[in-house]
Design an enzyme around this catalytic site. Structure first.
Site, PDB file in Angstrom:
ATOM      1  N   THR A 223       0.831  -1.192   0.000  1.00  0.00           N
ATOM      2  CA  THR A 223       0.000   0.000   0.000  1.00  0.00           C
ATOM      3  C   THR A 223       0.864   1.239   0.000  1.00  0.00           C
ATOM      4  O   THR A 223       1.938   1.228   0.589  1.00  0.00           O
ATOM      5  CB  THR A 223      -0.863   0.037   1.297  1.00  0.00           C
ATOM      6  OG1 THR A 223      -1.531  -1.205   1.457  1.00  0.00           O
ATOM      7  CG2 THR A 223      -1.870   1.168   1.264  1.00  0.00           C
TER       8      THR A 223
ATOM      9  N   ASP B  22      -5.842  -4.646   0.554  1.00  0.00           N
ATOM     10  CA  ASP B  22      -6.959  -4.558   1.510  1.00  0.00           C
ATOM     11  C   ASP B  22      -6.759  -3.359   2.437  1.00  0.00           C
ATOM     12  O   ASP B  22      -6.442  -3.529   3.605  1.00  0.00           O
ATOM     13  CB  ASP B  22      -7.034  -5.831   2.362  1.00  0.00           C
ATOM     14  CG  ASP B  22      -6.926  -7.077   1.524  1.00  0.00           C
ATOM     15  OD1 ASP B  22      -7.913  -7.403   0.864  1.00  0.00           O
ATOM     16  OD2 ASP B  22      -5.855  -7.700   1.530  1.00  0.00           O
TER      17      ASP B  22
ATOM     18  N   THR C 190       0.613  -0.536   6.332  1.00  0.00           N
ATOM     19  CA  THR C 190       0.908  -1.207   5.074  1.00  0.00           C
ATOM     20  C   THR C 190       1.287  -2.646   5.359  1.00  0.00           C
ATOM     21  O   THR C 190       1.795  -2.959   6.440  1.00  0.00           O
ATOM     22  CB  THR C 190       2.045  -0.493   4.319  1.00  0.00           C
ATOM     23  OG1 THR C 190       2.269  -1.128   3.060  1.00  0.00           O
ATOM     24  CG2 THR C 190       3.342  -0.507   5.105  1.00  0.00           C
ATOM     25  N   GLY C 191       1.016  -3.537   4.408  1.00  0.00           N
ATOM     26  CA  GLY C 191       1.369  -4.933   4.607  1.00  0.00           C
ATOM     27  C   GLY C 191       0.199  -5.846   4.305  1.00  0.00           C
ATOM     28  O   GLY C 191      -0.586  -5.584   3.394  1.00  0.00           O
TER      29      GLY C 191
ATOM     30  N   GLY D  76      -3.086  -6.747   4.605  1.00  0.00           N
ATOM     31  CA  GLY D  76      -4.298  -6.089   5.068  1.00  0.00           C
ATOM     32  C   GLY D  76      -5.292  -7.022   5.711  1.00  0.00           C
ATOM     33  O   GLY D  76      -6.030  -6.623   6.629  1.00  0.00           O
TER      34      GLY D  76
END
Length: 338
Positions: A208, A229, A249-250, A252
């Site tokens: 993201t 997500d 971020t990562g 989701g």
């Protein structure tokens, strides 16, 4: 003599004032996940040209959508199981607490722009799927294919690997070995330790751009855009003028269970330093998912900022961008994961 003394005292602010002004406030401030420098610059330009915090977040995230940052933002990235690229985005105004978001947005490239329209022209928070697409078209956005040769190749390669990795569990056939279509396992043979249920580990399939903007007046905004997500308020991003803003971020699917951005802002509301707030959020998730992939950026309304990430064998440092009144250009900073 008294008048002389008064004159000297009056001169002190003029002698010290400019230096104090330059060093006392780091606002305005732009912070975003990952080394997406062009996005940082676009957000900063929007701010210094008189734009609002929402203008800055939208401008910054839109750059990443156009540039397909890291292949995980914008068109042509991270196709779903059917091979289609869909987009998620959200934007939040920390002054009014208004939010606009879109999920599973199909055939519209400017997801953050549509999210902004949801905020401004509806009383909804989130629109998803075809409903989001129809809304976007009514707002004047162009309906166009989001697939590219790259995304099609990614999907073909995934199919060739027997659809690995995927996010199914407790299904027949075994999702850790075969493609679908899948059916639920009968309750009599249901196992929660199904391999497909394991954390994704090093397969960083979600990413993201998350962005935080704080105006010199203290107004805040935050937003995200991705193929993953991120459009859940409090998960992907959150902002509140009374405390600060955060973005995550990562993975989701894991992150949204803990509302990390909301939790970070609440820690800052209690007086925690932004770095500590971010670290506490990561620690909370680690207790349940020690191998999750994720990071959080945080900033309070005084302009202090920080970040934290979960340490994995191949993810030991997290890079993020910062631009404030004390810097003459966007700067990449890194933190060691915990």
């Amino acid at each position: 003599m008294a008048r002389k003394s008064n004159l000297r005292l009056l001169l002190v602010p003029f002698l010290l004032g400019p230096a104090l002004v330059r060093s006392s406030s780091p606002l305005p401030l732009v912070v975003n996940t990952w080394p997406f420098k062009n996005a940082t610059e676009a957000a900063w330009r929007a701010l210094v040209s008189g734009g609002s915090t929402l203008d800055a977040v939208e401008s910054g995230c839109a750059v990443c959508e156009r540039e397909q940052c890291d292949g995980t933002v914008g068109f042509g990235g991270s196709p779903d199981e059917s091979g289609e690229t869909t987009l998620d985005a959200m934007i939040m105004d920390g002054t009014t607490m208004d939010v606009g978001a879109v999920g599973d947005l199909r055939r519209i490239k400017n997801a953050i722009g549509v999210a902004r329209k949801v905020l401004e022209y509806t009383t909804h928070t989130l629109l998803a799927g075809e409903s989001a697409t129809k809304f976007a078209e009514s707002m004047g956005f162009i309906n166009e294919d989001l697939s590219t040769n790259t995304s099609q190749a990614l999907h073909s390669a995934w199919l060739a690997r027997n659809c690995q990795p995927n996010y199914w569990r407790n299904v027949i056939p075994d999702a850790s070995k075969y493609c679908g279509p899948y059916k639920p396992k009968p309750p009599s043979i249901l196992k929660q330790d199904d391999p497909a249920c394991k954390e994704m580990g090093d397969n960083y399939g979600h990413d993201t751009i998350g962005m935080i903007v704080i105006h010199k007046t203290g107004h805040t905004a935050a937003g995200t855009s991705t193929n993953g997500d991120s459009p859940i308020p409090g998960s992907g991003a959150y902002a509140d003028d009374a405390a600060g803003a955060a973005a995550a971020t990562g993975d989701g699917d894991t992150l949204m269970r803990f509302l990390p951005s909301y939790q970070a802002v609440e820690y800052m509301r209690r007086g925690e330093d932004p770095t500590i707030a971010c670290q506490k959020v990561i620690s909370r998730i680690q207790k349940y998912f020690p191998n999750f992939f994720g990071a959080v950026i945080c900033a309070n309304v005084t302009g202090s900022y920080g970040a934290a990430c979960n340490k994995l064998p191949t993810f030991t440092k997290f890079s993020f961008m910062v631009y404030n009144s004390l810097k003459n250009q966007p700067t990449e900073e890194k933190v060691d994961c915990i």
